[in-house]
Design a protein around this motif. Sequence first.
Motif, PDB file in Angstrom:
ATOM      1  N   SER A   1       8.454  -2.169   3.561  1.00  0.00           N
ATOM      2  CA  SER A   1       9.063  -2.205   2.234  1.00  0.00           C
ATOM      3  C   SER A   1      10.446  -1.553   2.219  1.00  0.00           C
TER       4      SER A   1
ATOM      5  N   TYR B   1       3.304   5.443   7.455  1.00  0.00           N
ATOM      6  CA  TYR B   1       3.407   4.370   6.465  1.00  0.00           C
ATOM      7  C   TYR B   1       3.805   3.063   7.128  1.00  0.00           C
TER       8      TYR B   1
ATOM      9  N   THR C   1       4.767  12.720  -0.686  1.00  0.00           N
ATOM     10  CA  THR C   1       4.181  11.455  -0.239  1.00  0.00           C
ATOM     11  C   THR C   1       2.668  11.397  -0.313  1.00  0.00           C
TER      12      THR C   1
ATOM     13  N   LYS D   1       5.810   1.677  -0.770  1.00  0.00           N
ATOM     14  CA  LYS D   1       6.658   1.030  -1.773  1.00  0.00           C
ATOM     15  C   LYS D   1       7.083   2.029  -2.859  1.00  0.00           C
TER      16      LYS D   1
ATOM     17  N   GLN E   1       1.111   8.528  -2.538  1.00  0.00           N
ATOM     18  CA  GLN E   1       1.982   7.411  -2.850  1.00  0.00           C
ATOM     19  C   GLN E   1       2.013   6.384  -1.721  1.00  0.00           C
ATOM     20  N   SER E   2       2.117   5.125  -2.105  1.00  0.00           N
ATOM     21  CA  SER E   2       2.285   4.055  -1.129  1.00  0.00           C
ATOM     22  C   SER E   2       3.727   4.067  -0.629  1.00  0.00           C
TER      23      SER E   2
END
Length: 174
Positions: free
Chosen positions: A22, A18, A152, A158, A155-156
């Motif tokens: 963020s 990722y 995960t 963030k 999902q991003s």
Amino acid sequence: MAEKRNIFLVGQWAPAKYDWSSIAELHLDFYDSDTEIERRTGADISWVFELEGEEGFRAREEKVIEELTEHMGIVLATGGGSVMSKESRNRLSARGVVVYLETTIDKQLARTQRDKRRPLIAEADDPRKVLEDLAEVRNPLYEEIADIVVRTDEQSAKVVVNEIIDKLGVNGLG
């Protein structure tokens, strides 16, 4: 977060891919154990593996985790195999909140198919089998030390960060 507390991210490689920018929302300093090893050695992980073997790499990883977990107010993303060391598992458990970033084998394959930096799968004839074998050994260790588990797959970063923040509050860990 009112008090500075450590958050340690564990799990197979793919979640670590990722963009963790963020994570700044947590107002904690961010470290990645693999990046720290590369910074200290001046070489990428695959070269360290090639030169020193997995045993040499794991010794470096254990030392980095020992040193970084002594800090306060950090987020540390660990390498997938960091949990193989009992000493590292103990340090992670004792010195912060451990978040297991859980992902499926299919998602790991999709995320790592062009990644040549992962020595254990880069040259494998059957990357799926390698990931399955690693998961069989490592997943119970991630679960053993996890205070929080976050899926995960879809999902991003963030969304994952927000879920971590929510769970920190819900569990009274924040």
